[in-house]
Design a protein around this motif. Structure first.
Motif, mmCIF file in Angstrom:
data_model
loop_
_atom_site.group_PDB
_atom_site.id
_atom_site.type_symbol
_atom_site.label_atom_id
_atom_site.label_comp_id
_atom_site.label_asym_id
_atom_site.label_seq_id
_atom_site.Cartn_x
_atom_site.Cartn_y
_atom_site.Cartn_z
ATOM 1 N N ILE A 100 73.548 46.537 13.365
ATOM 2 C CA ILE A 100 73.890 47.635 12.460
ATOM 3 C C ILE A 100 75.008 48.490 13.039
ATOM 4 C CG2 ILE A 100 72.996 49.758 11.431
ATOM 5 C CD1 ILE A 100 70.341 48.367 11.073
ATOM 6 N N GLN A 101 74.968 48.725 14.335
ATOM 7 C CA GLN A 101 76.009 49.540 14.958
ATOM 8 C C GLN A 101 77.379 48.871 14.846
ATOM 9 O OE1 GLN A 101 75.448 50.213 19.121
ATOM 10 N NE2 GLN A 101 77.190 51.619 19.304
ATOM 11 N N HIS A 102 77.451 47.587 15.086
ATOM 12 C CA HIS A 102 78.731 46.888 15.070
ATOM 13 C C HIS A 102 79.158 46.458 13.673
ATOM 14 C CE1 HIS A 102 77.461 46.464 19.311
ATOM 15 N NE2 HIS A 102 78.749 46.609 19.542
ATOM 16 N N ARG A 103 78.316 46.732 12.686
ATOM 17 C CA ARG A 103 78.688 46.441 11.306
ATOM 18 C C ARG A 103 79.789 47.389 10.843
ATOM 19 N NH1 ARG A 103 80.086 43.767 6.910
ATOM 20 N NH2 ARG A 103 79.023 44.345 4.996
ATOM 21 N N ARG A 104 79.893 48.568 11.485
ATOM 22 C CA ARG A 104 80.892 49.575 11.124
ATOM 23 C C ARG A 104 80.739 49.939 9.652
ATOM 24 N NH1 ARG A 104 82.705 52.029 15.606
ATOM 25 N NH2 ARG A 104 83.213 50.506 17.214
ATOM 26 N N LEU A 105 79.579 50.561 9.352
ATOM 27 C CA LEU A 105 79.257 50.884 7.965
ATOM 28 C C LEU A 105 80.276 51.804 7.335
ATOM 29 C CD1 LEU A 105 75.472 51.498 8.629
ATOM 30 C CD2 LEU A 105 76.544 49.432 7.740
ATOM 31 N N ASP A 106 80.810 52.676 8.107
ATOM 32 C CA ASP A 106 81.825 53.596 7.603
ATOM 33 C C ASP A 106 82.891 53.707 8.687
ATOM 34 O OD1 ASP A 106 83.417 55.665 6.716
ATOM 35 O OD2 ASP A 106 81.747 56.770 5.835
ATOM 36 N N ALA A 107 84.079 53.177 8.425
ATOM 37 C CA ALA A 107 85.131 53.120 9.446
ATOM 38 C C ALA A 107 85.557 54.507 9.912
ATOM 39 C CB ALA A 107 86.332 52.351 8.904
ATOM 40 N N LYS A 108 85.430 55.504 9.055
ATOM 41 C CA LYS A 108 85.875 56.850 9.417
ATOM 42 C C LYS A 108 84.909 57.534 10.365
ATOM 43 C CE LYS A 108 88.373 57.587 5.060
ATOM 44 N NZ LYS A 108 88.491 58.429 3.851
ATOM 45 N N THR A 109 83.629 57.306 10.165
ATOM 46 C CA THR A 109 82.630 58.043 10.944
ATOM 47 C C THR A 109 81.966 57.195 12.006
ATOM 48 O OG1 THR A 109 80.898 57.494 9.334
ATOM 49 C CG2 THR A 109 82.132 59.526 8.977
ATOM 50 N N ALA A 143 67.997 41.671 11.372
ATOM 51 C CA ALA A 143 69.092 42.293 10.628
ATOM 52 C C ALA A 143 70.067 41.190 10.246
ATOM 53 C CB ALA A 143 69.790 43.364 11.464
ATOM 54 N N VAL A 144 70.428 41.146 8.951
ATOM 55 C CA VAL A 144 71.334 40.126 8.433
ATOM 56 C C VAL A 144 72.496 40.831 7.750
ATOM 57 C CG1 VAL A 144 71.585 38.090 6.976
ATOM 58 C CG2 VAL A 144 69.381 38.578 8.074
ATOM 59 N N VAL A 145 73.705 40.464 8.124
ATOM 60 C CA VAL A 145 74.914 41.091 7.580
ATOM 61 C C VAL A 145 75.479 40.189 6.481
ATOM 62 C CG1 VAL A 145 77.229 41.929 8.080
ATOM 63 C CG2 VAL A 145 75.392 42.217 9.775
#
Length: 330
Positions: A214-223, A69-71
């Motif tokens: 992926i979990q710590h990427r915080r894809l959506d800050a609200k959810t 996984a690459v951010v």
């Protein structure tokens, strides 16, 4: 190419690949696009339209790519491998044992409002990903829920593969002490199981870094806070599969070494029995050879001599047989 669109939390039936960039730019819209065996030019045009990293696009189409996984600044790219197990066909004792493991690569581009998956194999159950997403709550949790649905299906496939390999190793252990099992076929099965476990371990162990990234990427800050428990549960499943794979690797190594030890023990038993019978057979050979010399001995060419030599042979053979039998040499 296929996909789904959700607006205001409700699924829509108007997915069009050419308008995917417009959907990704719209508020309260979530898009999932799945591309199977894409043409390089089409994927490159899509990458330019969505500002995807060029190196990530190359990795999605590469023949061999590791699990990772690459951010990036605007999106996250990941590559994972789903696995399916096949039933072992009936093979002749001398035939090679076939592999039970089939590996399918899935790459994904995670955007703020969408997920684009790229598959090179048609056998991965992509419909199950959509069902998992609906079960989790749909657009209420955003793209993180869709990514979780995909990874959850992949990890469940890993669990199934480990269970099948575990059962195969248990069957191998039963065959290990069965006298009628061909040794050559057992060795072939053991070697193939070791190869399958190595292949599974290669795709399972890096999943920890993928899920964590992926979990710590915080894809959506609200959810993201609401998704933390399900991602934590997914991470726990990944750890369990990894540990299970490592234990199975030790088990199949033990089976292989035990098989070699049993072969040595059987060889020693055979040599011991052959040595015992050779000693018994040497008695009549020695006595008859003694009387077969061209030298006159007491009882030569007489009935008494024949009876004496025969009695000596029988007595010595019986004595040796009883002695070897008591010592479990025969």
């Amino acid at each position: 190419m296929r996909g789904r669109t959700w607006r205001h939390g409700e699924p829509q039936d108007d997915f069009v690949f050419s308008s995917i960039s417009d959907c990704l730019a719209a508020e309260d819209t979530l898009v999932w696009c799945d591309i199977y065996d894409p043409d390089h030019a089409i994927l490159k045009d899509l990458a330019e339209e969505l500002h995807l990293n060029a190196w990530a696009v190359e990795d999605a189409l590469a023949d061999a790519e590791r699990t990772k996984a690459v951010v990036y600044r605007t999106h996250t790219f990941f590559t994972v491998y789903g696995v399916t197990m096949t039933e072992a066909p009936d093979t002749a004792p001398g035939d090679a044992s076939p592999s039970l493991l089939e590996v399918h690569r899935i790459s994904g581009f995670v955007l703020p409002r969408g997920l684009i998956t790229v598959r090179l194999s048609p056998h991965f159950d992509i419909d199950e990903v959509s069902r998992r997403f609906d079960e989790l709550g749909g657009q209420e949790y955003g793209v993180g829920a869709l990514v979780h649905g995909l990874l959850d299906v992949v990890v469940d496939g890993h669990f199934t593969a480990v269970q099948v390999l575990d059962d195969a190793i248990e069957s191998l252990e039963d065959d290990l002490f069965a006298e009628e099992t061909p040794r050559k076929g057992l060795q072939r099965k053991t070697f193939q199981l070791r190869k399958d476990l190595v292949a599974l371990r290669r795709v399972v162990l890096p999943m920890r870094e993928v899920v964590s990234a992926i979990q710590h990427r915080r894809l959506d800050a609200k959810t993201a806070p609401e998704l933390d428990p399900v991602y934590a549960d997914l991470y726990d499943h990944v750890l369990r599969v990894s540990e299970w794979t490592e234990s199975l690797r030790d088990m199949v190594t033990t089976v292989f070494e035990t098989n070699l030890s049993l072969q040595d023990a059987r060889l020693n038993t055979v040599m011991k029995k052959l040595t015992g019978w050779a000693a018994i057979i040497a008695v009549p050979t020695a006595i008859t050879g003694f009387y077969g010399q061209n030298v006159d001995y007491p009882g030569i060419e007489t009935v008494a001599g024949f009876l004496t030599s025969s009695a000596i042979i029988v007595v010595l053979v019986l004595v040796l047989y009883v002695m070897f039998k008591r010592r479990d040499w025969l």
